[in-house]
Every structure is written in C-alpha cells, then in structure tokens.
Design an enzyme around this catalytic site. Structure first.
Site, PDB file in Angstrom:
ATOM      1  N   GLU A  45       0.864  -1.172   0.000  1.00  0.00           N
ATOM      2  CA  GLU A  45       0.000   0.000   0.000  1.00  0.00           C
ATOM      3  C   GLU A  45       0.900   1.222   0.000  1.00  0.00           C
ATOM      4  OE1 GLU A  45      -2.382  -0.418   3.541  1.00  0.00           O
ATOM      5  OE2 GLU A  45      -2.777  -2.502   3.044  1.00  0.00           O
ATOM      6  N   ASP A  56      -4.051   9.240  11.065  1.00  0.00           N
ATOM      7  CA  ASP A  56      -2.690   8.734  11.264  1.00  0.00           C
ATOM      8  C   ASP A  56      -2.034   9.233  12.530  1.00  0.00           C
ATOM      9  OD1 ASP A  56      -2.162   7.033   8.978  1.00  0.00           O
ATOM     10  OD2 ASP A  56      -2.457   8.840   7.784  1.00  0.00           O
TER      11      ASP A  56
END
Lengths: 257, 396
Positions: A45, A56
C-alpha cells in the site's frame, strides 16, 4: 483474474506493507517497492501524503510531512509509477485521503491507476454511501478495486454491505486507534475477529493497526487472510542507515523466513 | 422552517456538507446523528438550556442602537451584543448546548479544539460548571501566542494539549482532537466550536447559535416596530456567529445576509483567510465545502491578524449560501479591521474583538441609505486582543 484475487487464491498469511510515497527521499518510492517484492512482501500500500492526515499517528504523519517537503504529489507519484509493471508483479494499492484525489479528479485518478497498473485504492475518509452513489461506477470502469475499513464498532449489516459491494479485500482495523497506536491483541479484539469470520464474507480480510513484528503478524494471521504493517515499517525507513538491507531483514524477520 | 438553506437528512447543504470521515469515527457520528435532535428537542433539555442561557450567560444580549456610528455612516446601525455574554463571546451558547447533550448521552470526558482560545475557554467553563473532565487541543504556536487564554483554561481545570503537527495552529488542533476521538470512541464527546466538521455538527452548532437571530428578530420589532432589518451582518471564519445571526432570517429573502471574511494582507497576497474569495471545493475535517488548497489538494495554511478567523475552510451552510447567492460575502483586510476596531471604540465606547471588527467593514462596502437598518453581530469583546491593539495603536 485481477492480481489481488489471484494472490489471495494462491497464498496464505499475506503480508501487506504500507509506506509513504516520496519518503525518506523523493525517488525512493519505486526502489523500496522492488526491494519489498524481492524480500517477500505480498502486497504493498503506497501512501499518498496529505497535509491533514486525521487517521494517522505521529510516525505516518511525519513521513507525510517529509514527503510533501520532498515534493511528492499525485502527479509525481504517477510519473514514478509509470514503468512499475516492468519491475514488480505484486498487487499495488494506493492509500490516501479523499481531498487529494478529489482535487486531482476522480476519473483522471482512476484512469491513471489503470494505466500504471495500480490494482486498488483505499480512501479512508470516502463515505461508503458516497462511494456507491458517485464513485463506484468510475472505479469499476477502470478495473480499480476500492478497499474499505471496518472496525470493532462497525455493525454487522454494514460489514455485509461493504463485502457485497466491493471486490478487493476487507481492511480490518484491529482496534479503536489511529495508525501506530496500540500493540498486542485483547480479548475484545479476538471476539471481534471471530464475529467477522462467522459472517463468511466473500472477500478476504487483512488485519491492520498495531502489527509490527513476527509475533503479532503470526498471531493476526490466525484470524484473517493476513496482516498489514504500516507504522513499524515507516519508522524503519526513517531510521535506516542501510535502507534496502534493513528493509530485507525486516520483511524476512516479520514473515519468519 | 424550510429546508432550502438547512441540512437535509444526510447533512447536505446543496452540494456541500456530509460526513467524510474514516470508519473509526463512523459509529460515534452515526450515534450522534441518531440522538441529537431527539435530545435537544425535549422539554427537559430546552428548559435546562434556556435557564443556563438566561442565568449563567446573561441572555438575552442587548440589541443596541449605535447612534454615533449611525450618524457617521448615515444609516441605522444596531449592534447585537454577544460580547456581553459570560466568557466574552458567542461561543458559550454552543458549548453549553453541546455539554448538556454530552451529559444526556452519558459521556464523561470532553475534548475540544481551539485557535485563539475562545472556544477552549468556553468549553473549559462549561466543563467546570458540569464537573466533567476537559481536554483542549491547541496548536503549539497558538499556545505561545495566547498565554492568557491558556492560563484561563488551566485555572478552569482543563488540560491543554499542544498540537505539534503541521503548522501548529487551529487546523492541526482540530486534527489532533479528531485523532483523540478516534482513540476514545466510548467515553468521550467532542465539542466542536464552529459550524464545521462532519454532519451533524454544522447543523447542531447552528441550532445552538440560532438564539442570536431569534433575539434579534424579537428585539428589532420591539425597538422599531418593523418586522425585519434590511441587513444582518457577521464576520465569518468557520462561521458559527454568522450562522446564528442568519438562522431565523434564512427564509425571509428581503433580509440581506452579509458575511465578512478575513482577507489578511489582501485576497491575492498569499497571506489571507478569505476562503470564499479564493477557495475551491474540497473536503476538510469531514465536510465538503470551499477551502484553501494548492493544485495538489494540500490544504493551505490561512493567515489573518485575528486568530478566530484563520480557518482554511468554511462551514458547509455558508458555502451553500454563496452558491445560491442567498448571502453577500465581503472581505476585510487586517488594516480595515484595525481601523474599525479603533473607530467603533471611539464612537461607541465598545472595544470589539478583532474578529468582530471585520464585520463593520460592511458599513463601507454596502451601499446603505439613511432609511436602511443594519444589524451587526458583535461576536466578542476585545480584551483578548489588547496585546495586538497596544502594538498597533501605540498604547504602551
């Protein structure tokens, strides 16, 4: 048969690696990919850096900031990936936030993915209904799979709907967390994995968030088709003195080969 | 109230709004969406909320006829005095509403984002009042710039956490608050300070701020005998005081709605927060709206002398009001706002917050006649801006 389907048909205990495009240096994107395939990673990815990555944790945030400073953008990334299919064979996924893709243009994005040989995309802040209403046809037209996240809090009905309407794999977020936050599996998580397994989904599932070594990889592989390692790998990229050597030993260590 | 300018059941205002959030936030947002209207429309909730607005905030805030300002601009200027609220701005209307909702939902921990600290102070105040744990995310840079508000929040018992990502200002504080909520989905309620974020926040915050226009309507009639002012004016960053000022006039098309953005050093200077003037459509903090971004879709850091207006997006309802031409969007530079801050102070003896000072620029930019009546929302008082005023007006 597309590369994602073929991989899950042929292999078990899939190891998917996430890293940020253009990190640690702008032109590292493709060389890292080649090393990962050599070392035994099964899917990659590639993260599209974004100024405001709200799902994140600090490690991936930092990699994104650095990549943006390095000059990474979707245009640069697609340019770097233009000959990638002469270099690696494994399935490639792009992962990023919806605003960069929206600005780039959905159709242009899907077309570019198809041209360079990207197999799927993960856009965590694209709402599933919005995807069905306004995005799915375009991605289908270009043969690009959309992969969606589920969490311990996702209702079964919604998991089934996601499974029914997508054709890559299901990304099982292991716990309520941003990337890189928690380690180890709790009773509640095991119950969640069981619950999902009992749904007999048509798509394979990979477990991500909080996996970073051989032990956690092996453990999660018991409950799904494989595992996703992100922050732990990105951290290594940021610290490595011998980048490609250390990538190789990391992958071999996680896989136990 | 018609749905023409309000959110539909999906949280869309025309082509704007929605809930563009990662799956990790979905259950929280779905739950909030399901219960917020049911809870805030109960008699019990309304009674408690209105009582607090009256006895604790000091509402209704006055609608004041600004005589000398009216003479100077040869029109009729009324000021809606949100600056007289407890904690010094309109923000408290919203935080009290949301904290009552949080309590009703059984949440024990409150998080909030803040830029200049006004929403942080209002949230910390509400938490002290209700005895709930409070964590406020604030950009590390803003913590340095806004020391008095940081101290107020701490005195009120809040934990102030520095957001160290990005440019370390409001948008980064919002990212950090959202990350906290992702990690604490069960016990935590996120009190957003403006009409931004995923649905139902823009609608919910607008409802809590709508008391501003509800009072304006009543007070204007009582003062003048006529039903409607010709203009209602508010400054807009995220847009919560503007939403509150417009809310009960949205369907009365003869009332002109005027929003004033902060253009910083000028719309084309590169140092600006004029989102509507510059922005194109994108997704920020869970909402589709106009935003300031570069060609690659990276969000651009805004600039304004007023910390409360430097947000790179704008509430989705305002984007829709722009799209439909229902509202007039103006912009004011730092200097224009400063000039009005001094003028309003000298003519009326009221020191406005820098944010509110932007709204007065409408007096120069609208073609007003002596028969027009203009209501300007004075969203906050200028105490927090004395540092800037001391520097810019040589008051030391």
């Amino acid at each position: 048969m597309n590369r994602i389907k073929q991989l899950f048909r042929d292999k078990k205990d899939i190891l998917s690696i996430y890293y940020t495009a253009g990190y640690p240096n702008l032109n590292d994107t493709v060389p890292i990919l080649e090393t990962l395939e050599d070392a035994g990673a099964d899917i990659v990815e590639i993260g599209i850096p974004f100024s405001d990555p709200l799902a994140d944790g600090p490690t991936i945030q930092h990699s994104g900031e650095t990549a943006l400073k390095n000059g990474m953008s979707l245009n640069v990334l697609f340019d770097q990936l233009k000959d990638v299919r002469s270099k690696v064979k494994m399935p490639l996924i792009l992962m990023g936030y919806i605003n960069t893709v929206h600005k780039f243009g959905i159709e242009t994005f899907a077309k570019k993915c198809n041209e360079v040989g990207v197999d799927g995309v993960i856009l965590p802040d694209l709402p599933f209904q919005e995807y069905l209403d306004n995005y799915k046809d375009t991605f289908d037209q270009y043969g690009v799979s959309n992969i969606f996240l589920i969490t311990p809090q996702t209702p079964e009905e919604r998991i089934k709907l996601i499974d029914e309407k997508t054709n890559g794999f299901i990304y099982m977020v292991s716990s309520a967390a941003v990337t890189g936050a928690k380690k180890g599996l709790s009773e509640a998580q095991l119950a969640y994995f069981d619950r999902v397994n009992k749904l007999n989904l048509q798509n394979p599932a990979l477990i991500g968030f909080g996996i970073g070594d051989h032990e956690s990889y092996k453990e999660t592989c018991k409950y799904a088709d494989g595992a996703i390692v992100g922050s732990a790998f990105v951290k290594l990229l940021g610290q490595a003195k011998d980048l490609h050597g250390e990538i190789k030993s990391f992958i071999k260590e996680v896989k136990g080969i | 109230m018609s749905q023409k300018y309000n959110a539909d059941e999906k949280g869309m205002y025309g082509r704007f709004g929605g809930a563009w959030i990662p799956e990790m936030l979905q259950p929280n947002i779905d739950n909030l969406k399901k219960v917020y209207l049911d809870i805030i429309n109960t008699e019990k909730f309304q009674k408690e909320y209105l009582q607090l607005l009256k006895d604790y905030v000091g509402r209704p805030s006055p609608l004041y006829y600004a005589k000398r300002l009216s003479e100077k601009y040869n029109t009729n200027v009324y000021l809606k005095r949100e600056d007289l609220n407890h904690t010094g701005a309109h923000k408290i209307n919203n935080t009290l509403g949301q904290i009552l909702l949080a309590k009703e939902m059984g949440k024990e921990r409150i998080i909030a984002e803040t830029g200049a600290g006004q929403h942080g102070v209002a949230t910390a105040t509400a938490c002290a009042l209700m005895g709930l744990k409070c964590v406020v995310y604030m950009g590390a840079l803003d913590i340095e710039r806004q020391a008095p508000n940081v101290a107020r929040m701490k005195m009120l018992g809040a934990e102030v956490v520095a957001a160290k990502s990005g440019n370390q200002t409001l948008k980064d504080a919002t990212n950090e608050a959202l990350r906290d909520w992702i990690c604490n989905p069960e016990d935590t309620f996120y009190i957003i300070g403006s009409v931004v974020g995923p649905h139902p926040y823009p609608d919910m915050v607008a409802r809590f701020q709508s008391v501003i226009s509800k009072e304006i309507k009543e007070q204007f009639k009582e003062k003048t005998g006529s039903e409607y002012p010709d203009y209602v004016v508010a400054c807009v960053g995220g847009g919560s005081n503007a939403s509150g000022t417009f809310y009960h006039f949205l369907d009365d098309e003869k009332v002109k709605l005027v929003a004033v953005e902060a253009s910083g050093l000028g719309v084309d200077s590169g140092e600006t927060a004029a989102t509507i003037a510059l922005g194109d459509v994108g997704i920020i903090h869970g909402s589709k709206t106009f935003l300031m971004q570069d060609d690659d879709g990276q969000i651009v850091e805004p600039y304004s002398i007023s910390a409360g207006l430097d947000y790179p997006g704008i509430g989705p309802q305002h984007a829709h009001l722009k799209d439909t031409d229902r509202a007039i969007f103006l912009d004011a530079t730092d200097q224009e706002a400063l000039d009005f801050a001094l003028e309003v102070t000298r003519l009326e003896g009221i020191i406005p917050a820098l944010e509110s000072a932007h709204a007065f620029v409408a007096l120069n930019k609208l073609k007003l006649t002596k028969d027009d009546s203009v209501v300007i929302t004075m969203s906050g008082r200028g105490d927090k801006d004395m540092g800037t005023y001391m520097d810019r007006f040589n008051l030391k």
